[in-house]
Design an enzyme around this catalytic site. Structure first.
Site, short mmCIF file in Angstrom:
data_model
loop_
_atom_site.label_atom_id
_atom_site.label_comp_id
_atom_site.label_asym_id
_atom_site.label_seq_id
_atom_site.Cartn_x
_atom_site.Cartn_y
_atom_site.Cartn_z
NE ARG A 12 -3.31 -0.68 2.50
CZ ARG A 12 -3.55 -1.22 3.46
NH1 ARG A 12 -3.36 -0.74 4.85
NH2 ARG A 12 -3.97 -2.53 4.07
NE ARG A 65 -7.31 6.02 3.10
CZ ARG A 65 -8.52 5.49 3.37
NH1 ARG A 65 -9.22 5.90 4.24
NH2 ARG A 65 -8.13 3.69 4.07
NE ARG A 105 -10.19 7.74 -2.10
CZ ARG A 105 -10.70 7.10 -1.07
NH1 ARG A 105 -9.49 5.78 -0.56
NH2 ARG A 105 -11.45 6.62 -0.77
CG ASP A 120 -9.70 -3.13 -4.32
OD1 ASP A 120 -10.01 -3.12 -4.60
OD2 ASP A 120 -8.93 -2.09 -2.93
CE1 TYR A 133 -13.53 -7.09 1.53
CE2 TYR A 133 -11.80 -8.50 0.80
CZ TYR A 133 -12.18 -7.46 1.67
OH TYR A 133 -11.29 -6.81 2.47
#
Length: 356
Positions: A27, A31, A40, A77, A154
């Site tokens: 990652r 952020r 973003r 992702d 998921y």
């Protein structure tokens, strides 16, 4: 394609001698970087960011502009694959990823088919190609996918889960249905990763993020064999160069030796296992990637340096180590903490190997 100027990461994955320990972070485009947050914002949403090759390229390169990292990883992702299967991925504010149409009924499961990566997922391939061109041969590009088990979690749960009640119920009451989901998903992952390799990825990683929630017997039935199926189906050489593979099961230290035996080139470790003990268990069968606790990056610089050296010293001056965090970097990480980590890993590992 340009010849690589820095192939240290790839050589480490193949357990070849290197002057220092290469470093990248899970990652690493995220952020914690203000420039990522700005891109973003311009994208309008996380999915728009993933589905724009130009913007995905932009954020992939951002950490490389700040830090002396030894590899880039595709910005995407893991849930792009089930989204391409028609499950309707969306991101709810404060809730993380969700699916509009999770797998609930047997007919939905029986109708599940692997998507064509050059149709529904072409935007990912375009991003891979664009990033590879933009890198200009500076460092290798890593492609990735979720593991069959993790994607299935998921797909059946409909999103993140605290107890994995739906998918574990399926595992213990209708294992035939779960195996069907896992077979289709494994075939999807193979096609997806191979398309990334054909588009320019020089190494690939499989994230089995939720493998550690399984019991020993369940892991060996529902996760490990499908990881092996994926690895067996991967393109191993492209343009005359080996394409190494990394498998990472979070919470998978108990099964380290079994993971190392499935044919991958490297095994990722989370922070719960001593990397020196891990190396003693697997020997020279595979390279190891890891495994600093991401929370250490909240500590003062001297603590970050001490803990990074601890990981390096535990592995020792042997070939086959790629330094990484034990999981993805936190969005709250101070960017300057990463500078301390990168400098420490490169400098200390050179000393370990007898350099300056």
């Amino acid at each position: 394609m340009s010849r690589l100027q820095n192939d240290t990461f790839l050589r480490a994955l193949l357990r070849q001698p290197t002057d220092y320990t290469p470093l990248w972070m899970m990652r690493q485009a995220g952020r914690y970087l203000p420039e990522y947050c700005e891109t973003r914002r311009r994208a309008g949403s996380f999915l728009n960011l993933c589905k724009s090759p130009a913007l995905a390229c932009e954020v992939t390169l951002q950490p490389l502009a700040r830090y002396d990292l030894d590899a880039a990883i595709l910005f995407s992702d893991i849930l792009t694959v089930p989204d391409a299967m028609g499950l309707g991925l969306y991101f709810a504010e404060g809730e993380g990823p969700r699916f509009e149409r999770p797998l609930r009924d047997e007919w939905e499961i029986r109708n599940l088919v692997a998507p064509d990566p050059h149709a529904e997922l072409q935007y990912v391939m375009d991003a891979v190609a664009e990033i590879r061109r933009a890198l200009g041969g500076s460092v290798p590009l890593i492609g990735f996918s979720g593991s069959p088990w993790t994607l299935a979690c998921y797909m059946v749960e409909g999103g993140s889960s605290d107890d994995y009640r739906r998918i574990k119920t399926m595992a213990y009451t209708r294992p035939d249905l779960l195996h069907h989901v896992l077979r289709v998903t494994a075939d999807s992952v193979v096609a997806y990763l191979n398309a990334q390799i054909e588009s320019g990825a020089q190494a690939v990683m499989v994230f089995d993020s939720w493998g550690g929630v399984l019991s020993e017997a369940a892991y060996r039935e529902f996760s490990l064999p499908y990881l092996e199926r994926v690895v067996a189906g991967l393109i191993r050489e492209r343009d005359g160069e080996r394409v190494p593979s990394i498998v990472f099961t979070k919470g998978g230290g108990l099964w380290l030796e079994s993971i190392a035996a499935i044919g991958c080139d490297a095994v990722g470790l989370d922070w719960t296992m001593d990397i020196g003990r891990a190396r003693a268990l697997v020997g020279d069968k595979v390279a190891l990637q890891g495994n600093l606790d991401p929370a250490i990056l909240f500590a003062p610089p001297e603590v970050i340096a001490t803990e990074a050296k601890r990981v390096l010293d535990a592995f020792g001056p042997h070939p086959g180590h790629v330094f990484n965090l034990g999981h993805g970097i936190s969005q709250f990480t101070p960017p300057e903490a990463v500078s301390v980590l990168v400098d420490t890993v490169h400098q200390h590992s050179r000393k370990l190997r007898g350099g300056r």
